[in-house]
Design an enzyme around this catalytic site. Structure first.
Site, PDB file in Angstrom:
ATOM      1  N   GLU A  78      11.306  26.414 -21.668  1.00  0.00           N
ATOM      2  CA  GLU A  78      10.449  27.490 -22.191  1.00  0.00           C
ATOM      3  C   GLU A  78       9.198  26.937 -22.849  1.00  0.00           C
ATOM      4  O   GLU A  78       8.162  27.581 -22.860  1.00  0.00           O
ATOM      5  CB  GLU A  78      11.223  28.354 -23.209  1.00  0.00           C
ATOM      6  CG  GLU A  78      11.739  29.628 -22.572  1.00  0.00           C
ATOM      7  CD  GLU A  78      12.356  30.618 -23.568  1.00  0.00           C
ATOM      8  OE1 GLU A  78      13.080  31.484 -23.088  1.00  0.00           O
ATOM      9  OE2 GLU A  78      12.133  30.533 -24.786  1.00  0.00           O
TER      10      GLU A  78
ATOM     11  N   HIS B 111      31.755  12.797 -10.668  1.00  0.00           N
ATOM     12  CA  HIS B 111      32.530  13.216  -9.501  1.00  0.00           C
ATOM     13  C   HIS B 111      31.939  14.468  -8.874  1.00  0.00           C
ATOM     14  O   HIS B 111      32.626  15.191  -8.155  1.00  0.00           O
ATOM     15  CB  HIS B 111      33.988  13.434  -9.914  1.00  0.00           C
ATOM     16  CG  HIS B 111      34.568  12.199 -10.536  1.00  0.00           C
ATOM     17  ND1 HIS B 111      35.182  11.211  -9.802  1.00  0.00           N
ATOM     18  CD2 HIS B 111      34.551  11.766 -11.826  1.00  0.00           C
ATOM     19  CE1 HIS B 111      35.540  10.232 -10.613  1.00  0.00           C
ATOM     20  NE2 HIS B 111      35.171  10.536 -11.846  1.00  0.00           N
TER      21      HIS B 111
ATOM     22  N   LYS C 151      11.148  41.126 -19.505  1.00  0.00           N
ATOM     23  CA  LYS C 151      11.594  42.011 -20.593  1.00  0.00           C
ATOM     24  C   LYS C 151      11.027  43.418 -20.374  1.00  0.00           C
ATOM     25  O   LYS C 151      11.739  44.416 -20.480  1.00  0.00           O
ATOM     26  CB  LYS C 151      11.122  41.483 -21.957  1.00  0.00           C
ATOM     27  CG  LYS C 151      11.950  40.336 -22.498  1.00  0.00           C
ATOM     28  CD  LYS C 151      11.563  40.014 -23.948  1.00  0.00           C
ATOM     29  CE  LYS C 151      12.367  38.864 -24.511  1.00  0.00           C
ATOM     30  NZ  LYS C 151      11.981  38.434 -25.845  1.00  0.00           N
TER      31      LYS C 151
HETATM   32  O1  PA5 Z   1      12.664  30.753 -27.820  1.00  0.00           O
HETATM   33  C1  PA5 Z   1      12.464  31.958 -27.768  1.00  0.00           C
HETATM   34  O2  PA5 Z   1      11.504  32.474 -28.369  1.00  0.00           O
HETATM   35  C2  PA5 Z   1      13.380  32.895 -27.001  1.00  0.00           C
HETATM   36  O3  PA5 Z   1      14.319  32.214 -26.258  1.00  0.00           O
HETATM   37  C3  PA5 Z   1      14.090  33.819 -27.984  1.00  0.00           C
HETATM   38  O4  PA5 Z   1      14.881  33.064 -28.842  1.00  0.00           O
HETATM   39  C4  PA5 Z   1      14.967  34.832 -27.249  1.00  0.00           C
HETATM   40  O5  PA5 Z   1      14.209  35.542 -26.307  1.00  0.00           O
HETATM   41  C5  PA5 Z   1      15.560  35.831 -28.258  1.00  0.00           C
HETATM   42  O6  PA5 Z   1      14.542  36.435 -29.006  1.00  0.00           O
HETATM   43  P1  PA5 Z   1      14.821  37.205 -30.352  1.00  0.00           P
HETATM   44  O7  PA5 Z   1      15.339  36.248 -31.357  1.00  0.00           O
HETATM   45  O8  PA5 Z   1      13.486  37.768 -30.731  1.00  0.00           O
HETATM   46  O9  PA5 Z   1      15.816  38.274 -30.052  1.00  0.00           O
END
Ligand code: PA5
Length: 468
Positions: free
Chosen positions: A294, A323, A437
């Site tokens: 990410e 394996h 989303k």
């Molecule tokens: O790293 C990030 O920003 C995302 O992976 C969020 O942690 C994930 O989308 C969850 O978001 P939130 O904590 O706003 O529910």
């Protein structure tokens, strides 16, 4: 007393080991140092002016106090359930697997706190099985709903389901007793709900994104509740902070780690495999996957130019994947860079049995330590990969404990920041996640984007012409 350490070892990427085609020569290392040192300086300067807020998490004394108070207050529970996803769940899972025993949830003698469950999804079959089990135990259960934005649909769905069940089984007033909210201090739907219902709540600090938040209240509460020493965790991170703030490239393990990965990415090794030789560390490979993917997978660089960069993180587990994957890793395309996680001294060891029915050919195993077998397998794989000119680094834990785990987390967070600077991208946003989303919202009838709803239509049903 000297604390246990995490060590970063990188000889197996050098030209000395791999030859000059796949190994990094001294000259190349010096070029990497020249390129990276100004970026270390930049990161340190950005941190000083509050632009890299996760860097200060090791020093948040007030949060630690608050987390400990909340953990004490809810110490009566027998089940602690985290509702969250992505950065609001993966760190919690990783800490638990690393620092509590394998049979923690099943064996009352092995657990120092309540059982821990982290849902991290909205799979109906999984959740329905879980709800069936927890339903009769609600009076001894606490739910920690974690969402920084407070509007993530998966977490919201888990939360609504749990609230409904609590209200129905234990009455409306039960929410206050059974739910803790961890969310943004001021903004978002969850913050409003928490305030309106008078829930006990903790804050996700401003400027700290989900995947960098494990050392905040997000990861600390479930850890503290389950008996993990969170002060040691942060002390380990603080020690690593000193190392990764060093301006000198060769003294800075995060800089060397980031630069090696960047170097190989630019030379066609675009897959980054993390392979712990430790079950306890296996979920940190998952945590790393999110952090790396990410943060570094970005379409545009900082000047807005299309670059579409990003190494692909892959998780593997030693010795299990010897394996399964190692055939490919050795003889398939030489497009990967490996990060082994190794443990020098396992807290518990097993002596391999001796049995009267053992075949003489297996005698070499009898009475040996299992740790010796596992660590020999790690060295054997490292050697075998090097024999095929495949580069690897090792992060060696002297022991797995909160202190070394804190060091490891901080090392990889800062490695990610420096890699982001090397790639010239913004490591802290995730614009590509947003379309998915919004599309989910439109499909569920929750959005107001009519154009998007129209665009999704062709994907809603399978086209008969392409069904076999
Ligand atoms: O790293 C990030 O920003 C995302 O992976 C969020 O942690 C994930 O989308 C969850 O978001 P939130 O904590 O706003 O529910």
């Amino acid at each position: 007393m000297k604390q246990q350490q995490v060590k970063f070892y990188y000889k197996n990427v050098t030209a000395e080991i791999l030859g000059s085609e796949h190994g990094i020569t001294k000259e190349q290392f010096n070029q990497l140092a020249q390129k990276t040192e100004p970026l270390i300086e930049q990161l340190n300067a950005d941190r000083k002016v509050g632009k890299v807020r996760y860097r200060d998490l090791p020093y948040q004394k007030d949060t630690v106090e608050k987390v400990k108070q909340v953990a004490d207050k809810f110490g009566w529970c027998e089940n602690f359930v985290v509702l969250g996803i992505g950065g609001s769940a993966l760190g919690n899972i990783a800490l638990q697997t690393a620092l509590n025993p394998y049979m923690y949830n099943l064996d009352d003698k092995q657990r120092k706190g309540p059982r821990l469950f982290v849902l991290d999804n909205v799979d109906p079959q999984q959740i329905s099985s879980f709800l069936g089990w927890i339903e009769g135990r609600l009076d001894k259960t606490v739910f920690n709903v974690i969402s920084k934005s407070g509007r993530t649909s998966e977490t919201a769905a888990q939360f609504l389901t749990v609230c409904g069940m609590l209200e129905q089984k234990l009455g409306k007033d039960s929410l206050k007793k059974h739910i803790i909210a961890t969310t943004d201090l001021k903004e978002g739907t969850l913050r409003k709900t928490a305030d309106r219902l008078g829930l006990v709540s903790l804050d996700v600090p401003d400027g700290v994104g989900g995947r960098f938040s494990v050392l905040s209240a997000v990861g600390l509460l479930s850890a503290a509740v389950c008996g993990i020493d969170i002060e040691q965790l942060l002390a380990g991170a603080a020690e690593m902070d000193k190392k990764v703030s060093q301006q000198s490239f060769y003294q800075n393990p995060a800089a060397v780690n980031a630069a090696i990965n960047w170097h190989y990415y630019n030379r066609g090794k675009r897959i980054s495999v993390m392979m712990p030789y430790s079950f306890a560390l296996k979920d940190f490979a998952d945590w790393f996957r999110q952090l790396w993917a990410e943060s570094l997978g970005k379409a545009k660089d900082l000047s807005g130019r299309m670059v579409s960069v990003g190494p692909t993180p892959v998780k593997a587990l030693g010795a299990t994947d010897q394996h399964s994957q190692v055939q490919l890793y050795r003889e398939g395309p030489n497009d990967k860079m490996f990060t082994f996680l190794a443990v020098e001294d396992f807290e518990k060891d097993v002596q391999i049995g001796s049995s009267s029915v053992t075949a003489p050919q297996l005698g070499y195993l009898v009475n040996q330590k299992m740790s010796r077998l596992l660590n020999s397998e790690k060295i054997a794989t490292e050697y075998a990969l090097a024999a095929n000119q495949r580069p690897s680094v090792t992060v060696a834990f002297e022991k797995i404990c909160p202190y070394t785990v804190g060091q490891f987390i901080y090392l990889f967070e800062v490695s990610t920041s420096i890699a982001g600077l090397l790639f010239g991208i913004d490591a802290y946003n995730q614009p590509a996640v947003e379309l998915g989303k919004d599309a989910t919202l439109a499909l569920m009838g929750g959005g107001d984007d009519a154009k998007l709803a129209e665009k999704i239509k062709p994907f809603m049903e399978m086209d008969n012409r392409f069904i076999i």
